[in-house]
Motif scaffolding. Structure first.
Motif, short mmCIF file in Angstrom:
data_model
loop_
_atom_site.label_atom_id
_atom_site.label_comp_id
_atom_site.label_asym_id
_atom_site.label_seq_id
_atom_site.Cartn_x
_atom_site.Cartn_y
_atom_site.Cartn_z
N UNK A 60 0.76 -1.33 0.04
CA UNK A 60 -0.03 0.01 -0.06
C UNK A 60 0.91 1.17 0.18
N UNK A 61 1.92 1.18 1.00
CA UNK A 61 2.81 2.38 0.84
C UNK A 61 3.66 2.60 -0.55
N UNK A 62 4.03 1.45 -1.06
CA UNK A 62 4.52 1.50 -2.24
C UNK A 62 3.74 1.82 -3.52
N UNK A 63 2.63 1.48 -3.48
CA UNK A 63 1.30 2.18 -4.31
C UNK A 63 1.29 3.43 -4.26
N UNK A 64 1.33 4.16 -2.95
CA UNK A 64 1.29 5.68 -2.71
C UNK A 64 2.55 6.21 -3.40
N UNK A 65 3.50 5.73 -3.42
CA UNK A 65 4.87 6.22 -3.86
C UNK A 65 4.68 6.14 -5.37
N UNK A 66 4.38 5.15 -6.15
CA UNK A 66 4.11 5.05 -7.22
C UNK A 66 3.14 5.88 -7.84
N UNK A 67 1.83 6.31 -7.13
CA UNK A 67 1.07 7.20 -7.73
C UNK A 67 1.55 8.66 -7.47
N UNK A 68 2.58 8.71 -6.42
CA UNK A 68 3.12 10.18 -6.57
C UNK A 68 4.11 10.11 -7.76
N UNK A 69 4.80 9.46 -8.33
CA UNK A 69 5.43 9.53 -9.44
C UNK A 69 4.55 9.60 -10.55
N UNK A 70 3.60 8.76 -10.63
CA UNK A 70 2.75 9.06 -11.81
C UNK A 70 1.97 10.37 -11.89
N UNK A 71 1.87 10.89 -10.69
CA UNK A 71 1.20 12.44 -10.73
C UNK A 71 2.27 13.52 -11.12
N UNK A 72 3.54 13.12 -10.58
CA UNK A 72 4.59 13.90 -10.85
C UNK A 72 4.66 14.12 -12.74
N UNK A 73 4.57 12.91 -13.18
CA UNK A 73 4.56 12.92 -14.59
C UNK A 73 3.35 13.38 -15.37
N UNK A 74 2.09 13.46 -14.66
CA UNK A 74 0.95 14.07 -15.07
C UNK A 74 1.19 15.58 -15.13
N UNK A 75 1.86 16.06 -14.15
CA UNK A 75 2.00 17.41 -14.14
C UNK A 75 2.98 18.05 -15.01
N UNK A 76 3.69 17.32 -15.67
CA UNK A 76 4.36 17.86 -16.85
C UNK A 76 3.63 17.87 -18.09
N UNK A 77 2.45 17.48 -18.01
CA UNK A 77 1.57 17.30 -19.29
C UNK A 77 0.42 18.32 -19.03
N UNK A 78 -0.05 18.67 -17.82
CA UNK A 78 -1.29 19.29 -17.78
C UNK A 78 -1.21 20.51 -16.71
N UNK A 79 -2.29 21.31 -16.64
CA UNK A 79 -2.27 22.32 -15.67
C UNK A 79 -2.83 21.44 -14.44
N UNK A 80 -2.62 22.01 -13.26
CA UNK A 80 -3.07 21.48 -12.07
C UNK A 80 -4.91 21.40 -12.16
N UNK A 81 -5.16 22.61 -12.64
CA UNK A 81 -6.69 22.95 -12.44
C UNK A 81 -7.42 22.10 -13.45
N UNK A 82 -6.72 21.44 -14.72
CA UNK A 82 -7.39 20.52 -15.17
C UNK A 82 -7.17 18.95 -14.86
N UNK A 83 -6.06 18.53 -14.46
CA UNK A 83 -5.85 17.42 -13.58
C UNK A 83 -6.33 16.91 -12.74
N UNK A 84 -6.42 17.94 -11.54
CA UNK A 84 -6.87 17.44 -10.14
C UNK A 84 -8.25 17.12 -10.26
N UNK A 85 -9.21 17.66 -10.69
CA UNK A 85 -10.54 17.21 -10.82
C UNK A 85 -10.50 15.68 -11.10
N UNK A 86 -9.85 15.38 -11.91
CA UNK A 86 -9.86 13.77 -12.07
C UNK A 86 -9.64 12.93 -10.91
N UNK A 87 -8.86 13.40 -10.03
CA UNK A 87 -8.55 12.60 -8.56
C UNK A 87 -9.88 12.31 -7.88
N UNK A 88 -10.76 13.26 -8.27
CA UNK A 88 -12.05 12.90 -7.38
C UNK A 88 -12.90 11.67 -7.98
#
Length: 126
Positions: A60-88
């Protein structure tokens, strides 16, 4: 929304969701099996440290770490105000899978609240 569909960027968002949901479900599953926190600060800390060594909890903790890496990659592609609503969408996915795998109840109130979140997501991404 970006001018054209960014498959890689959306894949990073999907991976963030996948890893986040997995981590939450595994943590709840494992912690639900060990019972409540013991009394006292020392007892609570020792209890949680013991749980930390559980291999499932570690995933579970490793998964949280991988989620953080994937989110960092997403942040290189999108504005936060576009990407973050998907987290809902994690609300929806967790609700469904916690009902299926953990036997949690899906009440009308929870269902309506989740539908409102999805409605907000649709409005925000248009």
């Amino acid at each position: 929304m970006p001018a054209r569909f960014d498959f890689a960027g959306h894949t990073y968002i999907a991976l963030t969701l996948l890893f986040t949901v997995y981590g939450q479900l595994v943590l709840k599953w494992q912690m639900g099996d060990v019972g409540p926190l013991p009394p006292g600060t020392g007892g609570k800390l020792w209890f949680l440290l013991q749980q930390f060594l559980n291999p499932w909890i570690m995933t579970g903790f490793a998964s949280a770490f991988l989620a953080s890496l994937a989110w960092m990659a997403a942040m290189t592609r999108f504005d936060l105000n576009y990407a973050y609503p998907f987290m809902s969408l994690a609300f929806v996915i967790v609700m469904v899978f916690s009902a299926l795998f953990l036997g949690e109840q899906v009440t009308l109130q929870r269902l309506l609240g989740t539908l409102m979140v999805v409605g907000g997501l649709i409005v925000m991404t248009r």
